[in-house]
Design a protein around this motif. Structure first.
Motif, PDB file in Angstrom:
ATOM      1  N   ARG A  76      43.941  19.776 -24.669  1.00 24.51           N
ATOM      2  CA  ARG A  76      43.943  18.756 -25.736  1.00 24.51           C
ATOM      3  C   ARG A  76      44.705  17.516 -25.288  1.00 24.51           C
ATOM      4  O   ARG A  76      44.349  16.394 -25.638  1.00 24.51           O
ATOM      5  N   VAL A  77      45.767  17.734 -24.535  1.00 28.84           N
ATOM      6  CA  VAL A  77      46.529  16.593 -24.009  1.00 28.84           C
ATOM      7  C   VAL A  77      45.649  15.807 -23.025  1.00 28.84           C
ATOM      8  O   VAL A  77      45.591  14.578 -23.067  1.00 28.84           O
ATOM      9  N   TYR A  78      44.944  16.532 -22.180  1.00 27.83           N
ATOM     10  CA  TYR A  78      44.014  15.912 -21.214  1.00 27.83           C
ATOM     11  C   TYR A  78      42.993  15.038 -21.951  1.00 27.83           C
ATOM     12  O   TYR A  78      42.773  13.878 -21.590  1.00 27.83           O
ATOM     13  N   GLN A  79      42.398  15.602 -22.983  1.00 28.97           N
ATOM     14  CA  GLN A  79      41.359  14.863 -23.717  1.00 28.97           C
ATOM     15  C   GLN A  79      41.933  13.632 -24.413  1.00 28.97           C
ATOM     16  O   GLN A  79      41.342  12.563 -24.388  1.00 28.97           O
ATOM     17  N   HIS A  80      43.093  13.801 -25.027  1.00 29.18           N
ATOM     18  CA  HIS A  80      43.724  12.662 -25.691  1.00 29.18           C
ATOM     19  C   HIS A  80      44.035  11.564 -24.677  1.00 29.18           C
ATOM     20  O   HIS A  80      43.771  10.387 -24.918  1.00 29.18           O
ATOM     21  N   ALA A  81      44.585  11.961 -23.531  1.00 28.56           N
ATOM     22  CA  ALA A  81      44.991  10.973 -22.531  1.00 28.56           C
ATOM     23  C   ALA A  81      43.800  10.168 -22.023  1.00 28.56           C
ATOM     24  O   ALA A  81      43.904   8.946 -21.827  1.00 28.56           O
ATOM     25  N   LEU A  82      42.665  10.817 -21.834  1.00 26.80           N
ATOM     26  CA  LEU A  82      41.482  10.089 -21.341  1.00 26.80           C
ATOM     27  C   LEU A  82      41.103   8.944 -22.284  1.00 26.80           C
ATOM     28  O   LEU A  82      40.685   7.876 -21.843  1.00 26.80           O
ATOM     29  N   GLY A  83      41.276   9.161 -23.564  1.00 28.10           N
ATOM     30  CA  GLY A  83      40.977   8.119 -24.546  1.00 28.10           C
ATOM     31  C   GLY A  83      42.038   7.024 -24.574  1.00 28.10           C
ATOM     32  O   GLY A  83      41.870   6.001 -25.241  1.00 28.10           O
ATOM     33  N   ARG A  84      43.140   7.242 -23.877  1.00 29.95           N
ATOM     34  CA  ARG A  84      44.252   6.291 -23.856  1.00 29.95           C
ATOM     35  C   ARG A  84      44.551   5.798 -22.443  1.00 29.95           C
ATOM     36  O   ARG A  84      45.688   5.529 -22.080  1.00 29.95           O
ATOM     37  N   GLU A  85      43.502   5.725 -21.641  1.00 30.47           N
ATOM     38  CA  GLU A  85      43.596   5.146 -20.297  1.00 30.47           C
ATOM     39  C   GLU A  85      44.503   5.919 -19.344  1.00 30.47           C
ATOM     40  O   GLU A  85      45.195   5.318 -18.512  1.00 30.47           O
ATOM     41  N   GLN A 119      38.246   3.747 -12.344  1.00 33.79           N
ATOM     42  CA  GLN A 119      37.337   3.125 -13.316  1.00 33.79           C
ATOM     43  C   GLN A 119      36.010   3.877 -13.337  1.00 33.79           C
ATOM     44  O   GLN A 119      35.460   4.188 -12.285  1.00 33.79           O
ATOM     45  N   ASP A 120      35.497   4.189 -14.543  1.00 29.89           N
ATOM     46  CA  ASP A 120      34.230   4.917 -14.609  1.00 29.89           C
ATOM     47  C   ASP A 120      33.048   3.947 -14.753  1.00 29.89           C
ATOM     48  O   ASP A 120      33.227   2.722 -14.719  1.00 29.89           O
ATOM     49  N   PHE A 121      31.857   4.484 -14.926  1.00 28.70           N
ATOM     50  CA  PHE A 121      30.645   3.658 -14.934  1.00 28.70           C
ATOM     51  C   PHE A 121      30.419   2.971 -16.281  1.00 28.70           C
ATOM     52  O   PHE A 121      29.592   2.074 -16.387  1.00 28.70           O
ATOM     53  N   ASP A 122      31.154   3.423 -17.313  1.00 29.47           N
ATOM     54  CA  ASP A 122      31.028   2.761 -18.617  1.00 29.47           C
ATOM     55  C   ASP A 122      32.089   1.688 -18.804  1.00 29.47           C
ATOM     56  O   ASP A 122      32.195   1.096 -19.874  1.00 29.47           O
ATOM     57  N   GLY A 123      32.902   1.469 -17.763  1.00 31.99           N
ATOM     58  CA  GLY A 123      33.930   0.426 -17.851  1.00 31.99           C
ATOM     59  C   GLY A 123      35.263   0.907 -18.382  1.00 31.99           C
ATOM     60  O   GLY A 123      36.192   0.117 -18.552  1.00 31.99           O
ATOM     61  N   ASN A 124      35.402   2.226 -18.632  1.00 33.42           N
ATOM     62  CA  ASN A 124      36.717   2.761 -19.021  1.00 33.42           C
ATOM     63  C   ASN A 124      37.581   2.889 -17.786  1.00 33.42           C
ATOM     64  O   ASN A 124      37.087   3.107 -16.696  1.00 33.42           O
ATOM     65  N   ARG A 125      38.908   2.769 -17.981  1.00 32.28           N
ATOM     66  CA  ARG A 125      39.787   2.960 -16.840  1.00 32.28           C
ATOM     67  C   ARG A 125      40.917   3.925 -17.188  1.00 32.28           C
ATOM     68  O   ARG A 125      41.243   4.130 -18.366  1.00 32.28           O
ATOM     69  N   HIS A 170      53.861   3.618 -20.547  1.00 29.77           N
ATOM     70  CA  HIS A 170      52.603   3.914 -21.233  1.00 29.77           C
ATOM     71  C   HIS A 170      52.270   5.402 -21.139  1.00 29.77           C
ATOM     72  O   HIS A 170      51.911   6.034 -22.137  1.00 29.77           O
ATOM     73  N   LEU A 171      52.423   5.969 -19.946  1.00 23.50           N
ATOM     74  CA  LEU A 171      52.156   7.405 -19.772  1.00 23.50           C
ATOM     75  C   LEU A 171      53.047   8.234 -20.699  1.00 23.50           C
ATOM     76  O   LEU A 171      52.605   9.227 -21.284  1.00 23.50           O
ATOM     77  N   ALA A 172      54.304   7.806 -20.847  1.00 27.36           N
ATOM     78  CA  ALA A 172      55.236   8.546 -21.705  1.00 27.36           C
ATOM     79  C   ALA A 172      54.767   8.513 -23.158  1.00 27.36           C
ATOM     80  O   ALA A 172      54.810   9.528 -23.865  1.00 27.36           O
ATOM     81  N   THR A 173      54.297   7.346 -23.605  1.00 28.05           N
ATOM     82  CA  THR A 173      53.775   7.221 -24.972  1.00 28.05           C
ATOM     83  C   THR A 173      52.578   8.141 -25.162  1.00 28.05           C
ATOM     84  O   THR A 173      52.477   8.880 -26.151  1.00 28.05           O
ATOM     85  N   VAL A 174      51.662   8.097 -24.209  1.00 29.06           N
ATOM     86  CA  VAL A 174      50.443   8.908 -24.310  1.00 29.06           C
ATOM     87  C   VAL A 174      50.776  10.396 -24.280  1.00 29.06           C
ATOM     88  O   VAL A 174      50.216  11.183 -25.046  1.00 29.06           O
ATOM     89  N   ALA A 175      51.713  10.787 -23.421  1.00 26.01           N
ATOM     90  CA  ALA A 175      52.100  12.203 -23.335  1.00 26.01           C
ATOM     91  C   ALA A 175      52.715  12.652 -24.657  1.00 26.01           C
ATOM     92  O   ALA A 175      52.435  13.756 -25.140  1.00 26.01           O
ATOM     93  N   THR A 176      53.541  11.798 -25.242  1.00 21.72           N
ATOM     94  CA  THR A 176      54.174  12.149 -26.517  1.00 21.72           C
ATOM     95  C   THR A 176      53.116  12.335 -27.608  1.00 21.72           C
ATOM     96  O   THR A 176      53.132  13.337 -28.332  1.00 21.72           O
ATOM     97  N   GLU A 177      52.187  11.389 -27.689  1.00 23.35           N
ATOM     98  CA  GLU A 177      51.090  11.521 -28.661  1.00 23.35           C
ATOM     99  C   GLU A 177      50.304  12.806 -28.421  1.00 23.35           C
ATOM    100  O   GLU A 177      49.993  13.560 -29.350  1.00 23.35           O
ATOM    101  N   GLY A 178      49.982  13.052 -27.142  1.00 19.76           N
ATOM    102  CA  GLY A 178      49.190  14.218 -26.771  1.00 19.76           C
ATOM    103  C   GLY A 178      49.900  15.516 -27.133  1.00 19.76           C
ATOM    104  O   GLY A 178      49.292  16.435 -27.668  1.00 19.76           O
ATOM    105  N   ILE A 179      51.198  15.572 -26.859  1.00 20.07           N
ATOM    106  CA  ILE A 179      51.957  16.788 -27.163  1.00 20.07           C
ATOM    107  C   ILE A 179      52.057  16.978 -28.679  1.00 20.07           C
ATOM    108  O   ILE A 179      51.905  18.090 -29.177  1.00 20.07           O
ATOM    109  N   ASP A 180      52.254  15.880 -29.412  1.00 24.05           N
ATOM    110  CA  ASP A 180      52.256  15.971 -30.884  1.00 24.05           C
ATOM    111  C   ASP A 180      50.961  16.584 -31.384  1.00 24.05           C
ATOM    112  O   ASP A 180      50.947  17.509 -32.200  1.00 24.05           O
ATOM    113  N   LEU A 181      49.846  16.044 -30.897  1.00 28.07           N
ATOM    114  CA  LEU A 181      48.528  16.530 -31.324  1.00 28.07           C
ATOM    115  C   LEU A 181      48.299  17.987 -30.926  1.00 28.07           C
ATOM    116  O   LEU A 181      47.803  18.781 -31.736  1.00 28.07           O
TER     117      LEU A 181
END
Ligand SMILES: *Cc1c(COP(=O)(O)O)cnc(C)c1O
Length: 448
Positions: free
Chosen positions: A400-409, A41-47, A434-445
């Motif tokens: 890009r996958v890294y950046q997308h994933a951070l926005g998706r917890e 968890q970060d200091f802005d409340g994202n996890r 959930h990780l699989a969904t995020v990875a798929t989105e990230g790879i698409d992007l």
């Protein structure tokens, strides 16, 4: 305090590992306030789900109550003591447990405080063994292409990651490099086993040619993690063990990343039914809590150093924090969890679920392969699927996958074009999905 405050303070005084610091002009650092289980968890409340076990070290989650408790108890008794001439309970108990967990010939534990140091110890010990045996000409090491054994000058010499190595090449010892059995490169229709067996021919040839000047072969059993989770069949290790014996060369198994259940067995070498002359452990050893590493070896090696002081045959290597009691206690608590919780069995189920969750990516036009060994699964992005042509590294598609994933917890940190999961064992099936969904989105992007 918001993220931004700590980021600013950080960037004015720190120099981060494995980082072009200029990237942080546009790529935000992520300051972590708190960890709990798979969550950061970060200091802005994202996890974020820690999909990479914080660089492959964490096994049973952040702030694990049982490991916390063990360390707190140890802290009240003894934080640290010199290990030369002195000893303490945690280091003795841990050594007994490690000897019990490994095959009979491995019954000596030499400690250090990080993986690279454990590799250095093995290289020095192997060379020194042969010297003590009257064979001082065995000064070289055989390694595989695409291997990684750490980043000190000695370990860079036996590794093969151009990005980390090329700059320092003038400073490094020269290893004999044999082509990796990496099964991503197999012919179409060829099985992992056939490919690995075929590639062993190159190792056999190198041993035949160089055995006399070679102290040891060093390998990462089953998965070459740092170069993109490159995998091969256990038969390679079987053949290698037999050949090392035949040519009078040590076998060093660097299980720093793959030990402690990562590959589906407690140690990766078990899948080949082999015992190396040196077994190196770190990373998961303390459950991801504290720096500790061990170089395990056989009585035969130990005895070659055991003599009267004046013979100068002793292994005079040391690190200040060798066998730190807090780290050993964390390691013992980690081993207790394995013993008490049926971890390996649960991991089998989780591994099957990981496989199912990303199976659809096999058909993705820009995924060259989905490969898995136990609790490690990797998806390799390619520009051209048929020819397995990679995307140029300069395009930094993994980022890009890294950046997308951070926005998706999710914390994912692709290795170049290779997206992978190597999660703590306390992850749930829902979290893997959930990780699989995020990875798929990230790879698409990233491959658009
Ligand atoms: C991480 C790693 C090392 C180096 O360990 P450090 O603790 O980072 O020095 C060595 N070998 C392998 C296979 C690794 O994955």
């Amino acid at each position: 305090m918001p993220n931004s405050e700590l980021i600013n303070r950080d960037l004015s005084v720190l120099w981060h590992p494995c980082t072009q610091m200029k990237d942080h002009e546009w790529l935000p650092l992520v300051p972590i306030r708190k960890g709990e289980g798979v969550w950061l968890q970060d200091f802005d409340g994202n996890r974020y789900i820690d999909a990479i076990s914080s660089w492959w070290v964490n096994l049973f989650g952040h702030a694990n109550p049982r490991i916390n408790h063990a360390i707190k108890q140890q802290l009240e008794e003894l934080e640290h003591v010199i290990l030369a001439g002195f000893s303490h309970r945690p280091v003795v108990e841990l050594s007994e447990r490690l000897v019990e967990l490994t095959p009979p010939p491995l019954n000596r534990c030499f400690y250090s405080d990080n993986g690279s140091a454990a590799v250095e110890v093995a290289l020095k010990m192997s060379y020194h063994y042969w010297r003590n045996q009257g064979q001082p000409g065995k000064t070289r090491f055989i390694t595989l292409s695409q291997s990684y054994h750490g980043e000190t000058l000695g370990t860079l010499g036996v590794g093969d990651v151009a990005l980390y190595k090329d700059t320092y090449r003038p400073l490094l010892m020269e290893a004999i490099t044999v082509e990796s059995p990496d099964c991503f490169m197999r012919e179409s229709g060829e099985s992992w086993e056939d490919h690995s067996r075929r590639k062993f021919g190159l190792m056999e040839a190198a041993l035949e040619r160089h055995a006399e000047e070679t102290a040891a072969v060093i390998v990462e059993p089953l998965v070459q993690c740092a170069t993109g989770m490159r995998m091969y069949h256990p038969v390679y290790l079987e053949l290698l063990r037999e050949a090392c014996e035949r040519y009078g060369v040590h076998l060093i198994a660097d299980e720093i990343a793959v030990g402690f259940g990562r590959t589906g067995t407690f140690f990766a070498c078990e899948q080949a039914g082999i015992t190396p002359d040196f077994l190196l452990l770190s990373k998961g050893l303390t459950g991801g809590y504290l720096p500790l590493a061990v170089t395990m070896t056989t009585d035969k090696v130990y005895q070659a150093f055991y003599d009267d002081y004046e013979t100068l045959r002793a292994f005079l290597h040391s690190h200040s924090y060798t066998g730190n009691p807090l780290a050993c206690r964390a390691a013992l608590a980690t081993l207790d969890i394995f013993r008490q919780d049926g971890v390996m069995k649960r991991n089998q189920r989780l591994a099957r679920h990981m496989g199912r969750a990303v199976a659809h990516l096999e058909d993705h036009p820009h995924v060259g392969e989905v490969r898995q060994t136990g609790m490690i699964i990797a998806m390799e992005m390619v520009r051209d699927k048929a020819s397995r042509t990679p995307f140029p590294w300069q395009e930094r598609r993994g980022l890009r996958v890294y950046q997308h994933a951070l926005g998706r917890e999710a914390l994912m940190r692709p290795l170049g074009n290779v997206v992978y999961f190597m999660p703590p064992y306390v992850i749930t099936e829902a979290q893997i999905s959930h990780l699989a969904t995020v990875a798929t989105e990230g790879i698409d992007l990233a491959t658009r």
